[in-house]
Design an enzyme around this catalytic site. Structure first.
Site, short mmCIF file in Angstrom:
data_model
loop_
_atom_site.label_atom_id
_atom_site.label_comp_id
_atom_site.label_asym_id
_atom_site.label_seq_id
_atom_site.Cartn_x
_atom_site.Cartn_y
_atom_site.Cartn_z
N HIS A 72 -2.89 38.81 -18.26
CA HIS A 72 -2.11 39.93 -17.82
C HIS A 72 -0.69 39.62 -16.87
O HIS A 72 -0.92 38.56 -16.11
CB HIS A 72 -2.98 40.80 -16.76
N LYS A 296 -11.16 38.54 -5.87
CA LYS A 296 -11.43 37.03 -5.49
C LYS A 296 -12.68 36.36 -5.34
O LYS A 296 -12.72 35.13 -5.16
CB LYS A 296 -10.80 36.99 -3.92
N TYR A 383 -2.37 37.46 -5.35
CA TYR A 383 -3.32 38.34 -6.56
C TYR A 383 -3.56 37.06 -7.47
O TYR A 383 -4.64 36.63 -8.08
CB TYR A 383 -2.79 39.18 -7.26
P1 FAS Z 1 -23.92 34.32 -7.43
O1 FAS Z 1 -24.52 35.19 -6.67
O2 FAS Z 1 -23.10 34.75 -8.90
O3 FAS Z 1 -25.08 33.28 -8.10
C1 FAS Z 1 -26.17 32.90 -7.25
C2 FAS Z 1 -27.43 32.47 -8.09
O4 FAS Z 1 -28.32 31.93 -7.29
C3 FAS Z 1 -28.00 33.83 -8.83
O5 FAS Z 1 -28.13 33.56 -10.06
C4 FAS Z 1 -29.49 33.77 -8.00
O6 FAS Z 1 -30.35 34.35 -8.89
C5 FAS Z 1 -29.61 32.45 -7.72
N1 FAS Z 1 -30.30 32.30 -6.56
C6 FAS Z 1 -30.24 32.84 -5.34
N2 FAS Z 1 -31.33 32.60 -4.55
C7 FAS Z 1 -31.89 31.62 -4.91
C8 FAS Z 1 -33.06 30.79 -4.58
N3 FAS Z 1 -33.83 31.00 -3.40
N4 FAS Z 1 -33.66 29.84 -5.45
C9 FAS Z 1 -33.15 29.67 -6.82
N5 FAS Z 1 -32.22 30.48 -7.21
C10 FAS Z 1 -31.59 31.32 -6.40
N6 FAS Z 1 -16.09 39.40 -7.63
C11 FAS Z 1 -15.02 39.86 -8.15
O7 FAS Z 1 -14.07 39.07 -8.15
N7 FAS Z 1 -14.73 41.17 -8.85
C12 FAS Z 1 -15.98 42.08 -8.92
O8 FAS Z 1 -15.64 43.14 -9.34
C13 FAS Z 1 -17.09 41.37 -8.30
N8 FAS Z 1 -18.09 42.62 -8.39
C14 FAS Z 1 -19.40 42.15 -7.81
C15 FAS Z 1 -20.45 42.91 -7.68
C16 FAS Z 1 -21.71 42.77 -7.18
C17 FAS Z 1 -23.01 43.65 -7.39
C18 FAS Z 1 -21.87 41.50 -6.70
C19 FAS Z 1 -23.23 41.05 -6.00
C20 FAS Z 1 -20.73 40.58 -6.51
C21 FAS Z 1 -19.34 40.96 -7.13
N9 FAS Z 1 -18.26 40.05 -7.30
C22 FAS Z 1 -17.30 40.33 -7.94
C23 FAS Z 1 -18.57 38.87 -6.61
C24 FAS Z 1 -19.22 38.00 -7.36
O9 FAS Z 1 -18.28 37.63 -8.80
C25 FAS Z 1 -19.55 36.46 -6.71
O10 FAS Z 1 -18.20 36.17 -6.43
C26 FAS Z 1 -19.76 35.52 -7.85
O11 FAS Z 1 -21.10 35.77 -8.43
C27 FAS Z 1 -20.15 34.24 -6.91
O12 FAS Z 1 -20.70 33.41 -7.85
P2 FAS Z 1 -21.96 32.35 -7.36
O13 FAS Z 1 -21.40 31.73 -6.06
O14 FAS Z 1 -22.44 31.46 -8.09
O15 FAS Z 1 -23.15 33.21 -6.61
C1 PHB Z 2 -13.37 44.30 -12.75
O1 PHB Z 2 -14.65 44.43 -12.75
O2 PHB Z 2 -12.80 44.30 -13.89
C2 PHB Z 2 -12.49 44.21 -11.50
C3 PHB Z 2 -13.19 44.23 -10.25
C4 PHB Z 2 -12.23 44.05 -9.17
C5 PHB Z 2 -11.03 44.00 -9.47
C6 PHB Z 2 -10.41 43.84 -10.69
C7 PHB Z 2 -11.18 43.98 -11.77
O3 PHB Z 2 -10.15 43.89 -8.36
#
Ligand code: FAS
Ligand code: PHB
Length: 388
Positions: A72, A296, A383
């Site tokens: 994009h 982010k 961004y």
């Molecule tokens: P993660 O949380 O993805 O992964 C951590 C892993 O550790 C998980 O698989 C968990 O099961 C495991 N774990 C936890 N405790 C443990 C333990 N005690 N023992 C063993 N394993 C354990 N970011 C965006 O940029 N855009 C979005 O739209 C967006 N939407 C999101 C929506 C939600 C509901 C959440 C929670 C986050 C969202 N995020 C979004 C942010 C998300 O994308 C995170 O930044 C990303 O998953 C970060 O990755 P990790 O640091 O690997 O953490």
């Molecule tokens: C997406 O889930 O596609 C998404 C979420 C947050 C953003 C942009 C895209 O800021």
């Protein structure tokens, strides 16, 4: 069992770090408490900074994102029934890649399998011992049997609710937090996206976002009160509310359909300092959370991995400058992304407690952004991703 780097968490940061280190000849074991299907079932991020795409390529995981990702060149900002475009390519020469976190994680799992990487699912009771000594180890149970993993270092990639951050003594750890008085209700639908680029819409009823995963899979969000539950929202109610908040021309062409996923994510800004304690390093959501308004979260996890991966490779070559400066370097970029995510959230959401003056400030900020090339260039460079 013994390894060089014990990685707690098999989400994107843990898997990417494991893949990069393995390719550099450094042994790792990933300990993940959930099943692989559960991890892959979480619908989260959708936009990759170009730096993150390059990290996936460096890890040998770039093939599918290059083939199926959607590059994009810009995004739309909408307010008071009109939209304007932020041209990333003109301001920065860069793009972003629309490619869901689920697919990133799927690709990383496949790459781990191809290299026979050690990823252990279903672990329980993970506990980190001796992180402040030269001989840390991790204990956990698997199917009721206790295990011990001796290692040189522990990478805490276990997300916001993980065990790693809680291992750092309260006397050492400093936490910074802002919890927002609303959440995002997200819907995935097998329909063509309403726009070829994302639309971030500010509206007095609340924020809305039109995104996508590919040409036949749309992703939409509306701001909701924290008291709402996803099951309170029928599909019809969601579509009606989304149409109220986006410009009329987009609402008229919006193709609706049954939701195949519906969930509410709370919004918070959070940072824990330092991101290192002895031989324990915090990575990704274990150390910081951003409201998804700036796209982010996942991208910051990737830049943390970049700093730690290079630091660990240097360590095993006899040089500790990289790991010694990991926390300082990672936090410098984290705080700038926290600022951007906080500013985008403040600019685009409806805050219940905002008074008339603050409401005018929000409108003036949007009018200034619409009219100023310099303001748009600033949004664009944040961004697409600040340099690592
Ligand atoms: P993660 O949380 O993805 O992964 C951590 C892993 O550790 C998980 O698989 C968990 O099961 C495991 N774990 C936890 N405790 C443990 C333990 N005690 N023992 C063993 N394993 C354990 N970011 C965006 O940029 N855009 C979005 O739209 C967006 N939407 C999101 C929506 C939600 C509901 C959440 C929670 C986050 C969202 N995020 C979004 C942010 C998300 O994308 C995170 O930044 C990303 O998953 C970060 O990755 P990790 O640091 O690997 O953490
Ligand atoms: C997406 O889930 O596609 C998404 C979420 C947050 C953003 C942009 C895209 O800021």
């Amino acid at each position: 069992m013994r390894t060089q780097v014990a990685i707690i968490g098999g989400g994107p940061s843990g898997l990417l770090l494991s893949q990069l280190l393995h390719r550099a000849g450094i042994d790792t074991v990933v300990l993940e408490r959930q099943s692989r299907d559960y991890v892959l079932g979480r619908i989260r991020a959708g936009v990759l900074e170009w730096g993150a795409v390059e990290m996936l390529r460096e890890a040998g995981v770039g093939k599918r994102v290059d083939a199926e990702g959607l590059p994009h060149d810009g995004t739309y900002i909408a307010t008071r029934n009109r939209g304007f475009r932020i041209d990333f390519r003109r301001h920065t020469g860069q793009q972003v890649m629309v490619y869901g976190q689920t697919e990133v994680t799927r690709d990383l799992y496949a790459a781990r399998d191809a290299m026979d990487g050690k990823v252990i699912h279903g672990v329980e009771g993970v506990t980190i011992h001796g992180a402040d000594t030269d001989a840390p180890h991790v204990t956990y149970t698997l199917d009721g049997t206790g295990h011990r993993l001796d290692c040189d270092f522990v990478a805490g990639c276990d997300g916001f609710h993980g065990v790693s951050r809680k291992t750092i003594p309260a006397s050492v750890l400093k936490e910074f937090e802002r919890v927002y008085p609303f959440g995002w209700l997200g819907v995935l639908s097998e329909t063509p996206p309403v726009s070829h680029e994302l639309i971030y819409a500010q509206h007095e009823r609340g924020f809305a976002l039109c995104s996508m995963r590919h040409a036949a899979l749309a992703r939409y969000y509306v701001q909701v009160p924290l008291t709402d539950k996803a099951e309170d929202w029928s599909d019809d109610a969601f579509w009606a509310e989304l149409k109220r908040r986006i410009p009329a021309d987009a609402a008229e062409t919006l193709i609706t359909g049954p939701s195949i996923e519906k969930s509410i994510a709370p919004l918070r800004s959070f940072v824990a300092e330092p991101m290192r304690w002895g031989r324990l390093f915090l990575v990704g959501d274990a150390a910081h959370i951003v409201p998804p308004t700036g796209a982010k979260g996942l991208n910051l996890a990737v830049s943390d991995v970049h700093y730690l991966y290079h630091g660990l490779v240097q360590h095993y070559q006899g040089e500790d400058e990289g790991i010694d400066r990991y926390s300082e370097r990672a936090l410098a970029r984290v705080w700038k992304s926290e600022r951007f995510s906080w500013s985008m959230t403040t600019l685009l959401h409806t805050f219940p407690e905002r008074n008339a003056f603050e409401h005018r400030m929000q409108e003036a900020e949007l009018d200034y952004l619409e009219s100023s090339d310099a303001a748009q260039a600033s949004l664009a460079e944040n961004y697409v991703g600040l340099p690592y």
